[in-house]
Design a protein around this motif. Sequence first.
Motif, mmCIF file in Angstrom:
data_model
loop_
_atom_site.group_PDB
_atom_site.id
_atom_site.type_symbol
_atom_site.label_atom_id
_atom_site.label_comp_id
_atom_site.label_asym_id
_atom_site.label_seq_id
_atom_site.Cartn_x
_atom_site.Cartn_y
_atom_site.Cartn_z
ATOM 1 N N ILE A 29 0.824 -1.221 0.000
ATOM 2 C CA ILE A 29 0.000 0.000 0.000
ATOM 3 C C ILE A 29 0.857 1.271 0.000
ATOM 4 C CG2 ILE A 29 -1.959 -1.111 1.117
ATOM 5 C CD1 ILE A 29 -1.103 0.267 3.728
ATOM 6 N N VAL A 30 2.162 1.143 0.207
ATOM 7 C CA VAL A 30 3.052 2.309 0.161
ATOM 8 C C VAL A 30 3.534 2.467 -1.272
ATOM 9 C CG1 VAL A 30 5.183 3.324 1.020
ATOM 10 C CG2 VAL A 30 3.769 1.952 2.546
ATOM 11 N N ARG A 31 3.269 3.620 -1.833
ATOM 12 C CA ARG A 31 3.623 3.889 -3.225
ATOM 13 C C ARG A 31 4.888 4.748 -3.298
ATOM 14 N NH1 ARG A 31 0.959 0.063 -4.989
ATOM 15 N NH2 ARG A 31 -1.278 0.205 -5.069
ATOM 16 N N PRO A 32 5.714 4.533 -4.317
ATOM 17 C CA PRO A 32 6.912 5.369 -4.473
ATOM 18 C C PRO A 32 6.539 6.840 -4.684
ATOM 19 C CG PRO A 32 7.002 3.461 -5.924
ATOM 20 C CD PRO A 32 5.631 3.489 -5.315
ATOM 21 N N GLY A 33 7.287 7.714 -4.044
ATOM 22 C CA GLY A 33 7.060 9.148 -4.201
ATOM 23 C C GLY A 33 6.014 9.737 -3.272
ATOM 24 N N ARG A 34 5.238 8.893 -2.629
ATOM 25 C CA ARG A 34 4.210 9.377 -1.699
ATOM 26 C C ARG A 34 4.511 8.836 -0.318
ATOM 27 N NH1 ARG A 34 -1.656 8.432 -3.623
ATOM 28 N NH2 ARG A 34 -1.950 10.182 -2.226
ATOM 29 N N PRO A 35 4.541 9.684 0.691
ATOM 30 C CA PRO A 35 4.797 9.177 2.046
ATOM 31 C C PRO A 35 3.614 8.344 2.537
ATOM 32 C CG PRO A 35 4.342 11.539 2.085
ATOM 33 C CD PRO A 35 4.401 11.129 0.646
ATOM 34 N N ALA A 36 3.921 7.324 3.297
ATOM 35 C CA ALA A 36 2.874 6.477 3.869
ATOM 36 C C ALA A 36 2.093 7.279 4.909
ATOM 37 C CB ALA A 36 3.499 5.242 4.513
ATOM 38 N N GLU A 37 0.802 7.024 4.997
ATOM 39 C CA GLU A 37 -0.045 7.758 5.934
ATOM 40 C C GLU A 37 0.322 7.462 7.383
ATOM 41 O OE1 GLU A 37 -4.161 7.073 5.108
ATOM 42 O OE2 GLU A 37 -3.946 7.630 3.003
ATOM 43 N N ALA A 38 0.803 6.270 7.666
ATOM 44 C CA ALA A 38 1.118 5.885 9.037
ATOM 45 C C ALA A 38 2.449 6.463 9.529
ATOM 46 C CB ALA A 38 1.166 4.367 9.152
ATOM 47 N N ALA A 39 3.336 6.832 8.616
ATOM 48 C CA ALA A 39 4.685 7.271 9.001
ATOM 49 C C ALA A 39 4.693 8.485 9.938
ATOM 50 C CB ALA A 39 5.529 7.533 7.762
ATOM 51 N N PRO A 40 3.968 9.577 9.642
ATOM 52 C CA PRO A 40 4.014 10.712 10.570
ATOM 53 C C PRO A 40 3.388 10.418 11.928
ATOM 54 C CG PRO A 40 2.784 11.291 8.575
ATOM 55 C CD PRO A 40 3.237 9.883 8.436
ATOM 56 N N VAL A 41 2.389 9.545 11.954
ATOM 57 C CA VAL A 41 1.737 9.187 13.212
ATOM 58 C C VAL A 41 2.708 8.393 14.092
ATOM 59 C CG1 VAL A 41 -0.167 7.882 14.242
ATOM 60 C CG2 VAL A 41 -0.545 9.195 12.148
ATOM 61 N N VAL A 42 3.367 7.404 13.505
ATOM 62 C CA VAL A 42 4.333 6.598 14.251
ATOM 63 C C VAL A 42 5.507 7.468 14.694
ATOM 64 C CG1 VAL A 42 5.947 4.650 14.092
ATOM 65 C CG2 VAL A 42 3.657 4.460 13.115
ATOM 66 N N LEU A 43 5.972 8.366 13.831
ATOM 67 C CA LEU A 43 7.079 9.252 14.183
ATOM 68 C C LEU A 43 6.734 10.128 15.379
ATOM 69 C CD1 LEU A 43 9.842 10.524 13.674
ATOM 70 C CD2 LEU A 43 8.736 12.047 12.036
ATOM 71 N N LYS A 44 5.548 10.702 15.408
ATOM 72 C CA LYS A 44 5.119 11.544 16.533
ATOM 73 C C LYS A 44 5.062 10.732 17.826
ATOM 74 C CE LYS A 44 2.880 15.189 18.356
ATOM 75 N NZ LYS A 44 3.496 15.389 19.640
#
Length: 139
Positions: A35-50
């Motif tokens: 579900i992670v596409r090249p060039g687009r950040p994954a939706e879960a990444a900023p949530v997990v990072l925070k």
Amino acid sequence: MLVAIEMEVMTPSMESLDERCTVIEFHMPPICSPIVRPGRPAEAAPVVLKQLYDTILSSGMINLKELSLVCGKAAWMAYLDIYCLDADGALFDAALLSAVAAFSHLRIPVVSLNDNGRVVVVLEQEGGKLENEPVNKEE
């Protein structure tokens, strides 16, 4: 998860001598999930990072005062990079456990100030005598 910690000596800003000595990055490359596409950040990444940033800094796992070498002049800056290799659930748990493991195996070298005021790694001489007095007493 694949984790790397890079350490460098930096000059802290005068208004926050003990803060901002840790930078955390969480990456979800396309290889980790279909579900992670090249060039687009994954939706879960900023949530997990925070969540990681809040948990790691508020838990006291890293004592920011211990990263200070010479008050107001030199401090260690820790760059924590976490790469998700397989996003099959429990991203935050896996990322946090891998960060704890990386910090528990981290070895910071003993350093001293040379004649020019620059931080250098302390190397023991043949007779066991040190050239300059260490700034941090132990690894």
